[in-house]
Structure formats: C-alpha cells, structure tokens
Design a protein around this motif. Structure first.
Motif, short mmCIF file in Angstrom:
data_model
loop_
_atom_site.label_atom_id
_atom_site.label_comp_id
_atom_site.label_asym_id
_atom_site.label_seq_id
_atom_site.Cartn_x
_atom_site.Cartn_y
_atom_site.Cartn_z
N HIS A 1 -17.46 5.54 -55.41
CA HIS A 1 -17.79 4.53 -54.40
C HIS A 1 -17.26 4.95 -53.03
O HIS A 1 -17.93 4.77 -52.01
N THR A 2 -16.06 5.51 -53.01
CA THR A 2 -15.48 5.98 -51.75
C THR A 2 -16.30 7.11 -51.16
O THR A 2 -16.58 7.14 -49.96
N ILE A 3 -16.72 8.04 -52.01
CA ILE A 3 -17.53 9.18 -51.54
C ILE A 3 -18.86 8.68 -51.00
O ILE A 3 -19.32 9.14 -49.95
N LEU A 4 -19.50 7.74 -51.72
CA LEU A 4 -20.77 7.20 -51.23
C LEU A 4 -20.60 6.47 -49.90
O LEU A 4 -21.43 6.60 -49.00
N ALA A 5 -19.52 5.70 -49.78
CA ALA A 5 -19.27 5.00 -48.51
C ALA A 5 -18.98 6.00 -47.40
O ALA A 5 -19.47 5.84 -46.27
N ASP A 6 -18.23 7.05 -47.70
CA ASP A 6 -17.96 8.09 -46.69
C ASP A 6 -19.25 8.81 -46.29
O ASP A 6 -19.45 9.11 -45.11
N ARG A 7 -20.10 9.09 -47.26
CA ARG A 7 -21.37 9.76 -46.97
C ARG A 7 -22.25 8.88 -46.09
O ARG A 7 -22.85 9.35 -45.12
N ARG A 8 -22.30 7.57 -46.43
CA ARG A 8 -23.10 6.65 -45.62
C ARG A 8 -22.55 6.57 -44.19
O ARG A 8 -23.30 6.62 -43.22
N ARG A 9 -21.21 6.48 -44.08
CA ARG A 9 -20.59 6.43 -42.76
C ARG A 9 -20.85 7.72 -41.98
O ARG A 9 -21.10 7.68 -40.78
N ALA A 10 -20.81 8.86 -42.67
CA ALA A 10 -21.07 10.14 -42.00
C ALA A 10 -22.52 10.21 -41.51
O ALA A 10 -22.78 10.71 -40.41
N GLU A 11 -23.46 9.70 -42.32
CA GLU A 11 -24.87 9.69 -41.89
C GLU A 11 -25.06 8.78 -40.68
O GLU A 11 -25.78 9.13 -39.74
N GLU A 12 -24.41 7.63 -40.69
CA GLU A 12 -24.49 6.72 -39.53
C GLU A 12 -23.88 7.36 -38.30
O GLU A 12 -24.45 7.26 -37.20
N ASN B 1 -11.25 7.05 -65.78
CA ASN B 1 -12.65 6.68 -65.53
C ASN B 1 -12.75 5.66 -64.40
O ASN B 1 -13.65 5.74 -63.56
N ARG B 2 -11.85 4.68 -64.40
CA ARG B 2 -11.87 3.70 -63.30
C ARG B 2 -11.58 4.38 -61.96
O ARG B 2 -12.20 4.05 -60.96
N GLN B 3 -10.65 5.32 -61.96
CA GLN B 3 -10.36 6.04 -60.72
C GLN B 3 -11.55 6.87 -60.27
O GLN B 3 -11.86 6.94 -59.09
N GLU B 4 -12.25 7.50 -61.22
CA GLU B 4 -13.45 8.25 -60.88
C GLU B 4 -14.52 7.33 -60.28
O GLU B 4 -15.20 7.72 -59.32
#
Length: 193
Positions: A102-113, A94-97
């Motif tokens: 968080h990593t996916i959200l940060a990657d998505r935000r970076r991709a949008e930027e 669960n902690r890894q998920e």
C-alpha cells in the motif's frame, strides 16, 4: 392460542446460530505483537531464566522432579511454542508486506502526480518565456527612442534647411540682401505660409 403465519414457519431463521468468526485484523495485530516480543532481548532473557530454573529444579534431585534428564516436557513446550511462533511470525510478515504494498502504491501515485505537476509547470514556464520573449525590454525601448530622436533631429535639420532656402529665394526675388537671413524657428515657418 397464538396465530402463526404459514410463510413465517416455512422460512428458516437467519442469525439464530452463533458462528465463531475470526477477525483477521485482530489476529494479525496480536500476531505482530507476539512476533515483536519474540524478537526482543527481554524475551530471550526470560526464556533463558525459565530454562535454567526448569533444568535446575529437575536435575537437583528433589522429590518433585517432574521432567527427568532428557527433559521431554521442556522439549514439548519448546516444540509447541515453535509451532505457534512460526505461523504468527509469518502472519506478521504478511501484514507488513501488505502495508509495504500500500505504501509503494501510494508513493507511486504521488510520484506520478508530482511528475505530471512538474511537466505542467515546465510547459507553463516555457509559455511564459515565449510570451516574455515578445515583450519590449527597457534597454531595447531606450535604444529605439534614441534612434527615433536622431531621426527627428535629422528631419528637423532638413526642414530648417528647406525653410532657410525658401526664405533666401524670396529675398532674392524681392531684392533684399542676405543680411535679412536669420535662423528660422518653428514658429517662423508657420508664419511664412
């Protein structure tokens, strides 16, 4: 005797009770360490050594064989270990998920930027291309200057012809002959008028 304030006596004291709190991060970090250890060859090696020694000591027939053949205590130990290992492994997963989310959200935000920056740069580049499309290139300017020089040469030739024609007309009116005709220069035209 001490003076007591009535309002102090009416209100309960906060913080006097010690509550045992579970720190999720500490327990989660411990669970991840245990889960990582359970997944190693070192753990399997030591568990195998423990089981072999346990069975050897209990089957050997010594006086201290505390767990005879069905090895109920060994099964109980493995059941207890499994009862704790499964939730610890699930907690670690669960902690890894959560970290993956968080990593996916940060990657998505970076991709949008990055996409927004790329679109901005594409618009700027298109604007620069349009602006450069209206500018004069060296070859175009050279061609236009050559055309202008040719036009000026033709105008100068016509002016020379016109000046020669006027000089010839004047000489005919004054009676002088065609031997006085010479190619006029620009200074001659200014002197005649």
């Amino acid at each position: 005797m001490a003076d007591f304030n009535r309002s102090e006596l009416d209100s309960p004291l906060f913080g006097s009770r010690k509550r045992f709190k579970f720190d999720d991060d500490t327990i989660g970090a411990y669970a991840e360490k245990v889960a990582r250890f359970f997944g190693t060859g070192q753990y399997l090696f030591w568990q195998t050594i423990f089981v072999v020694v346990w069975i050897f000591l209990n089957i050997g027939g010594w006086a201290w064989s505390w767990d005879p053949y069905p090895f109920i205590l060994l099964n109980l130990a493995f059941s207890t270990q499994a009862a704790y290992a499964a939730p610890l492994i699930l907690l670690a997963q669960n902690r890894q998920e959560d970290r993956d989310k968080h990593t996916i959200l940060a990657d998505r935000r970076r991709a949008e930027e990055t996409k927004a920056d790329t679109e901005f740069l594409a618009r700027e580049l298109a604007g620069v291309r349009l602006a450069l499309g209206d500018t004069v290139t060296r070859d175009y300017l050279r061609h236009e200057l050559e055309d202008l020089r040719g036009l000026l040469d033709r105008i100068e030739a016509k002016l020379d012809d016109e000046a020669a024609s006027r000089i010839a007309d004047r000489h005919e009116q004054h009676g002088s002959g065609p031997q006085d005709l010479s190619d006029p220069t620009q200074g001659d035209i200014a002197d005649e008028f």
